[in-house]
Design a protein around this motif. Sequence first.
Motif, PDB file in Angstrom:
ATOM      1  N   VAL A  10       0.674  -1.129  -0.122  1.00 47.11           N
ATOM      2  CA  VAL A  10       0.126   0.020  -0.011  1.00 47.11           C
ATOM      3  C   VAL A  10       0.958   1.196  -0.006  1.00 47.11           C
ATOM      4  O   VAL A  10       1.924   1.144   0.818  1.00 47.11           O
ATOM      5  N   LYS A  11       0.596   2.195  -0.971  1.00 51.08           N
ATOM      6  CA  LYS A  11       1.280   3.623  -0.874  1.00 51.08           C
ATOM      7  C   LYS A  11       0.239   4.520  -0.689  1.00 51.08           C
ATOM      8  O   LYS A  11      -0.808   4.543  -1.656  1.00 51.08           O
ATOM      9  N   ILE A  12       0.661   5.383   0.298  1.00 52.43           N
ATOM     10  CA  ILE A  12      -0.435   6.594   0.357  1.00 52.43           C
ATOM     11  C   ILE A  12       0.419   7.997   0.283  1.00 52.43           C
ATOM     12  O   ILE A  12       1.491   8.024   0.798  1.00 52.43           O
ATOM     13  N   TRP A  13      -0.335   8.842  -0.441  1.00 51.00           N
ATOM     14  CA  TRP A  13       0.462  10.326  -0.519  1.00 51.00           C
ATOM     15  C   TRP A  13      -0.819  11.122  -0.204  1.00 51.00           C
ATOM     16  O   TRP A  13      -2.066  11.276  -0.838  1.00 51.00           O
ATOM     17  N   ALA A  14      -0.720  11.957   1.050  1.00 50.82           N
ATOM     18  CA  ALA A  14      -1.452  12.878   1.434  1.00 50.82           C
ATOM     19  C   ALA A  14      -1.077  14.044   2.293  1.00 50.82           C
ATOM     20  O   ALA A  14      -0.163  13.728   3.110  1.00 50.82           O
ATOM     21  N   TYR A  15      -1.653  15.164   2.083  1.00 52.29           N
ATOM     22  CA  TYR A  15      -1.102  16.237   2.718  1.00 52.29           C
ATOM     23  C   TYR A  15       0.316  16.486   3.273  1.00 52.29           C
ATOM     24  O   TYR A  15       0.922  16.570   4.111  1.00 52.29           O
ATOM     25  N   ASP A  16       0.846  16.496   1.906  1.00 46.36           N
ATOM     26  CA  ASP A  16       2.618  16.743   1.934  1.00 46.36           C
ATOM     27  C   ASP A  16       3.228  15.441   2.591  1.00 46.36           C
ATOM     28  O   ASP A  16       4.385  15.662   2.831  1.00 46.36           O
ATOM     29  N   THR A  60      -2.614   3.938  -3.274  1.00 49.40           N
ATOM     30  CA  THR A  60      -2.488   2.920  -4.291  1.00 49.40           C
ATOM     31  C   THR A  60      -2.236   1.649  -3.531  1.00 49.40           C
ATOM     32  O   THR A  60      -1.708   1.450  -2.458  1.00 49.40           O
ATOM     33  N   TYR A  61      -2.526   0.370  -4.329  1.00 50.82           N
ATOM     34  CA  TYR A  61      -1.984  -0.701  -3.700  1.00 50.82           C
ATOM     35  C   TYR A  61      -1.972  -1.811  -4.890  1.00 50.82           C
ATOM     36  O   TYR A  61      -2.659  -1.613  -5.739  1.00 50.82           O
ATOM     37  N   GLU A  62      -1.110  -2.780  -4.415  1.00 54.08           N
ATOM     38  CA  GLU A  62      -0.857  -3.853  -5.534  1.00 54.08           C
ATOM     39  C   GLU A  62      -0.493  -5.127  -4.889  1.00 54.08           C
ATOM     40  O   GLU A  62       0.003  -5.268  -3.592  1.00 54.08           O
ATOM     41  N   GLU A  63      -0.811  -6.186  -5.342  1.00 56.46           N
ATOM     42  CA  GLU A  63      -0.722  -7.529  -4.580  1.00 56.46           C
ATOM     43  C   GLU A  63       1.098  -7.814  -4.734  1.00 56.46           C
ATOM     44  O   GLU A  63       1.770  -7.750  -5.545  1.00 56.46           O
ATOM     45  N   VAL A  64       1.555  -8.301  -3.664  1.00 52.02           N
ATOM     46  CA  VAL A  64       2.961  -8.758  -3.493  1.00 52.02           C
ATOM     47  C   VAL A  64       3.013 -10.124  -3.838  1.00 52.02           C
ATOM     48  O   VAL A  64       2.547 -11.089  -3.265  1.00 52.02           O
ATOM     49  N   ILE A  65       4.018 -10.339  -4.867  1.00 57.46           N
ATOM     50  CA  ILE A  65       3.981 -11.898  -5.348  1.00 57.46           C
ATOM     51  C   ILE A  65       5.539 -12.176  -4.705  1.00 57.46           C
ATOM     52  O   ILE A  65       6.356 -11.373  -4.881  1.00 57.46           O
ATOM     53  N   ASP A  66       5.788 -13.290  -3.849  1.00 58.69           N
ATOM     54  CA  ASP A  66       6.878 -13.563  -3.026  1.00 58.69           C
ATOM     55  C   ASP A  66       7.870 -14.212  -4.096  1.00 58.69           C
ATOM     56  O   ASP A  66       8.771 -14.582  -3.548  1.00 58.69           O
ATOM     57  N   GLY A  67       7.811 -14.261  -5.362  1.00 57.49           N
ATOM     58  CA  GLY A  67       8.744 -14.815  -6.247  1.00 57.49           C
ATOM     59  C   GLY A  67       9.141 -15.937  -5.939  1.00 57.49           C
ATOM     60  O   GLY A  67      10.172 -16.546  -6.035  1.00 57.49           O
ATOM     61  N   THR A  68       8.005 -17.141  -5.860  1.00 58.15           N
ATOM     62  CA  THR A  68       8.065 -18.524  -5.665  1.00 58.15           C
ATOM     63  C   THR A  68       8.363 -19.287  -6.927  1.00 58.15           C
ATOM     64  O   THR A  68       8.771 -20.521  -6.925  1.00 58.15           O
ATOM     65  N   ARG A  69       8.361 -18.658  -8.062  1.00 61.16           N
ATOM     66  CA  ARG A  69       8.384 -19.252  -9.464  1.00 61.16           C
ATOM     67  C   ARG A  69      10.111 -19.286  -9.485  1.00 61.16           C
ATOM     68  O   ARG A  69      10.879 -18.254  -9.327  1.00 61.16           O
ATOM     69  N   PRO A  70      10.544 -20.183 -10.044  1.00 60.76           N
ATOM     70  CA  PRO A  70      12.137 -20.294 -10.503  1.00 60.76           C
ATOM     71  C   PRO A  70      12.481 -19.307 -11.472  1.00 60.76           C
ATOM     72  O   PRO A  70      11.849 -19.042 -12.563  1.00 60.76           O
ATOM     73  N   VAL A  71      13.627 -18.887 -11.392  1.00 60.01           N
ATOM     74  CA  VAL A  71      14.171 -17.985 -12.327  1.00 60.01           C
ATOM     75  C   VAL A  71      14.383 -18.638 -13.838  1.00 60.01           C
ATOM     76  O   VAL A  71      15.129 -19.691 -13.739  1.00 60.01           O
ATOM     77  N   GLN A  72      14.139 -18.069 -14.879  1.00 64.68           N
ATOM     78  CA  GLN A  72      14.358 -18.858 -16.171  1.00 64.68           C
ATOM     79  C   GLN A  72      15.658 -18.246 -16.602  1.00 64.68           C
ATOM     80  O   GLN A  72      16.089 -17.086 -16.437  1.00 64.68           O
TER      81      GLN A  72
END
Length: 85
Positions: A10-16, A60-72
């Motif tokens: 979560v990211k918040i921008w408010a009142y400076d 704003t908010y976005e889902e956090v993916i923990d990177g459990t997929r193997p790196v290609q």
Amino acid sequence: MVRNMRKFLVKIWAYDHAASFEVEAEDNAESIEKSILDKIGEKSIVWEYAGMFSSTNRITYEEVIDGTRPVQTKKVLGVEVATGV
């Protein structure tokens, strides 16, 4: 009842000021909103001065993916390097 909890950034921008933190919630607006309010109520959020966003108030908010997929990887000049996932 099994709850499918997800982690959100979560990211918040408010009142400076601006803040960024993570919450865990179900994947629906009401649950995310309650989690954000609970986190604000804990008073554990670090607010930073962000004067350049003085006229902007938003959350704003976005889902956090923990990177459990193997790196290609692929071999380039005999060296194995990570590629776009």
